[in-house]
Design an enzyme around this catalytic site. Structure first.
Site, PDB file in Angstrom:
ATOM      1  N   SER A  72       0.799  -1.227   0.000  1.00  0.00           N
ATOM      2  CA  SER A  72       0.000   0.000   0.000  1.00  0.00           C
ATOM      3  C   SER A  72       0.830   1.274   0.000  1.00  0.00           C
ATOM      4  O   SER A  72       0.267   2.368  -0.103  1.00  0.00           O
ATOM      5  CB  SER A  72      -0.916   0.013   1.227  1.00  0.00           C
ATOM      6  OG  SER A  72      -0.151   0.062   2.408  1.00  0.00           O
TER       7      SER A  72
ATOM      8  N   THR B 268      -2.745   2.858   3.010  1.00  0.00           N
ATOM      9  CA  THR B 268      -1.995   4.113   3.148  1.00  0.00           C
ATOM     10  C   THR B 268      -1.354   4.104   4.523  1.00  0.00           C
ATOM     11  O   THR B 268      -1.838   3.408   5.412  1.00  0.00           O
ATOM     12  CB  THR B 268      -2.982   5.309   3.078  1.00  0.00           C
ATOM     13  OG1 THR B 268      -3.646   5.291   1.811  1.00  0.00           O
ATOM     14  CG2 THR B 268      -2.313   6.655   3.293  1.00  0.00           C
TER      15      THR B 268
ATOM     16  N   THR C 284       1.342   6.903   0.304  1.00  0.00           N
ATOM     17  CA  THR C 284       0.550   5.792  -0.250  1.00  0.00           C
ATOM     18  C   THR C 284       0.898   5.514  -1.714  1.00  0.00           C
ATOM     19  O   THR C 284       1.410   6.399  -2.412  1.00  0.00           O
ATOM     20  CB  THR C 284      -0.956   6.132  -0.172  1.00  0.00           C
ATOM     21  OG1 THR C 284      -1.730   4.991  -0.533  1.00  0.00           O
ATOM     22  CG2 THR C 284      -1.331   7.263  -1.118  1.00  0.00           C
TER      23      THR C 284
ATOM     24  N   ARG D  49      -4.906   9.042 -11.456  1.00  0.00           N
ATOM     25  CA  ARG D  49      -5.833   9.260 -10.329  1.00  0.00           C
ATOM     26  C   ARG D  49      -5.031   9.659  -9.076  1.00  0.00           C
ATOM     27  O   ARG D  49      -4.046   9.036  -8.729  1.00  0.00           O
ATOM     28  CB  ARG D  49      -6.622   7.979 -10.059  1.00  0.00           C
ATOM     29  CG  ARG D  49      -7.593   8.080  -8.856  1.00  0.00           C
ATOM     30  CD  ARG D  49      -6.993   7.510  -7.608  1.00  0.00           C
ATOM     31  NE  ARG D  49      -7.964   7.421  -6.510  1.00  0.00           N
ATOM     32  CZ  ARG D  49      -7.632   7.168  -5.242  1.00  0.00           C
ATOM     33  NH1 ARG D  49      -6.373   6.989  -4.914  1.00  0.00           N
ATOM     34  NH2 ARG D  49      -8.541   7.102  -4.296  1.00  0.00           N
TER      35      ARG D  49
ATOM     36  N   THR E 119      -6.805   7.214   6.121  1.00  0.00           N
ATOM     37  CA  THR E 119      -6.615   6.124   5.167  1.00  0.00           C
ATOM     38  C   THR E 119      -8.010   5.687   4.723  1.00  0.00           C
ATOM     39  O   THR E 119      -9.001   5.986   5.376  1.00  0.00           O
ATOM     40  CB  THR E 119      -5.870   4.924   5.787  1.00  0.00           C
ATOM     41  OG1 THR E 119      -6.667   4.407   6.848  1.00  0.00           O
ATOM     42  CG2 THR E 119      -4.526   5.319   6.351  1.00  0.00           C
ATOM     43  N   GLY E 120      -8.046   4.977   3.600  1.00  0.00           N
ATOM     44  CA  GLY E 120      -9.358   4.542   3.111  1.00  0.00           C
ATOM     45  C   GLY E 120      -9.683   5.203   1.788  1.00  0.00           C
ATOM     46  O   GLY E 120      -8.792   5.715   1.091  1.00  0.00           O
TER      47      GLY E 120
ATOM     48  N   GLY F 235     -10.134   7.566  -0.750  1.00  0.00           N
ATOM     49  CA  GLY F 235      -9.702   8.963  -0.799  1.00  0.00           C
ATOM     50  C   GLY F 235     -10.715   9.911  -1.383  1.00  0.00           C
ATOM     51  O   GLY F 235     -10.767  11.086  -1.004  1.00  0.00           O
TER      52      GLY F 235
HETATM   53  N1  GLY Z   1      -6.425   6.879   0.887  1.00  0.00           N
HETATM   54  C1  GLY Z   1      -5.617   6.531  -0.204  1.00  0.00           C
HETATM   55  C2  GLY Z   1      -6.227   6.803  -1.498  1.00  0.00           C
HETATM   56  O1  GLY Z   1      -7.434   6.854  -1.629  1.00  0.00           O
HETATM   57  O2  GLY Z   1      -5.488   6.956  -2.441  1.00  0.00           O
END
Ligand code: GLY
Length: 358
Positions: free
Chosen positions: A93, A215, A233, A243, A266-267, A269
């Site tokens: 990650s 992340t 991340t 992206r 985290t999670g 985004g």
């Molecule tokens: N939280 C990491 C992402 O969505 O890229």
């Protein structure tokens, strides 16, 4: 001055919520572990936390803690700790070994914020550089900009001597190849149709292709009471090239306020960007909420926005936070799965257990 630590850090698998937690009263008056009152900016007990709980995450915090306990800055401590996580080839990650975009190219995002100088830096869609957080630090310290992306970020990193390296490990390549063959049955990747159900080349691939938003957040308060944070991340696995998630966006993946505290996300985004979630967490703390309450507030904020739009959707998110007094918080989506984070202080290395909601 920070307390000296005379023994090796050890892991205690205990919830520290409540026990020994520090009380934040109002801005301008904080109550420390031993009950003594102090004002923001006064010397404090250092602490460093990470959203990662694995072995590398523990090693990373030990390294960060060594800097803090020797009187070093929160900024140096979070960078050192994050670099160790970015170098781990097993971590799919973050950094080297991170899962690539849909074309098999690893594109990294990172941000850093220094509360002491109210300064921030970030890189996004950075390819071939193992330590994006250190490049973000140079953007912060050696330019008048906050964020560089893509080829510009790479050129900047190379100008500072960062070597270009292949970041796609064999393991990550295998996951990506698996994903490419399996994510749709309406393309021509994979064995010929007449052999598809019979194993063949497919059988050699890993059982799981790991779709993830993983992340790392690292946040610290140093012995001077200064606060810093990093979020780093490889972003959403198999993303559309270019992206960019929340991690490099100040106020989304990371926010630090030297008078108050810091938060990391985290999670998914996309939702953290829309809700400006870490800014939300830190502003709640500024209004007097504890880090734990503030993380839960930011999760509820996302849920309420979808509810207000009449949409039944709650993305997977995790927020971690720390305030200037060393009080902790973390919350994540998933009622049966409370959020956790690793904490290093003079008391050793511990796991803090927060809450799971929704
Ligand atoms: N939280 C990491 C992402 O969505 O890229």
């Amino acid at each position: 001055m920070p307390k000296n630590i005379t023994r090796r850090l050890f892991l205690r698998d205990s919830a520290v919520a409540g026990a020994g937690a520090l009380l934040s009263q109002r801005l301008g008056e904080l109550v420390d572990r031993d009950g003594s009152r102090r004002t923001p900016g006064e010397a404090t007990t250092p602490i460093i936390v990470s959203s990662h709980r694995n072995e590398t995450g523990h090693r990373a915090l030990e390294a960060g803690w060594e800097i803090l306990q020797a009187g070093g800055s929160a900024l140096d401590a979070v960078e050192r700790a994050t670099n160790i996580i970015e170098e781990d080839p097993e971590d799919t990650s973050v950094g080297y070994g991170g899962l690539p975009n849909e074309r098999g190219v690893v594109q990294l995002d990172a941000s850093i914020m220094d509360g002491r100088t109210y300064n921030a830096g970030a890189v996004a869609s950075l390819e071939n550089i193992k330590h994006p957080s250190s490049v973000a630090r140079l953007v912060m310290e050696r330019t008048d900009h906050v964020m560089l992306v893509g080829p510009g970020a790479l050129e900047f990193a190379k100008s500072w001597g960062f070597p270009e390296e292949e970041l796609l490990t064999d393991q990550a390549r295998q996951y990506w190849l698996r994903w490419r063959e399996r994510h749709s049955d309406r393309d021509d990747w994979g064995p010929p149709d007449h052999l598809r159900e019979r194993g063949g080349a497919d059988a050699a691939l890993p059982a799981d292709w790991l779709e993830t938003y993983g992340t790392v957040n690292v946040l610290a308060v140093d012995g001077n009471g200064d606060i810093a944070g990093i979020t780093s991340t490889s972003g959403l696995s198999y993303k559309i090239p270019g992206r960019i998630g929340d991690s490099p966006i100040i106020g989304a993946g990371l926010y630090v306020d030297n008078e108050v505290g810091a938060a990391g996300a985290t999670g998914r985004g996309e939702d953290v960007i829309k809700a400006c979630s870490t800014y939300h967490v830190v502003m709640r703390m500024r209004q007097g909420r504890s880090p734990q309450e503030a993380c839960e507030d930011a999760l509820r904020d996302i849920a309420e926005r979808y509810r207000a739009a009449g949409i039944d959707f709650m993305p997977g998110e995790k927020f971690v936070a720390i305030n200037k007094a060393g009080e902790l918080g973390c919350a994540r989506t998933g009622e049966d799965d409370p959020a956790q984070m690793t904490v290093a202080t003079a008391d050793g290395l511990e796991i803090y257990t927060g809450t799971g909601l929704f």
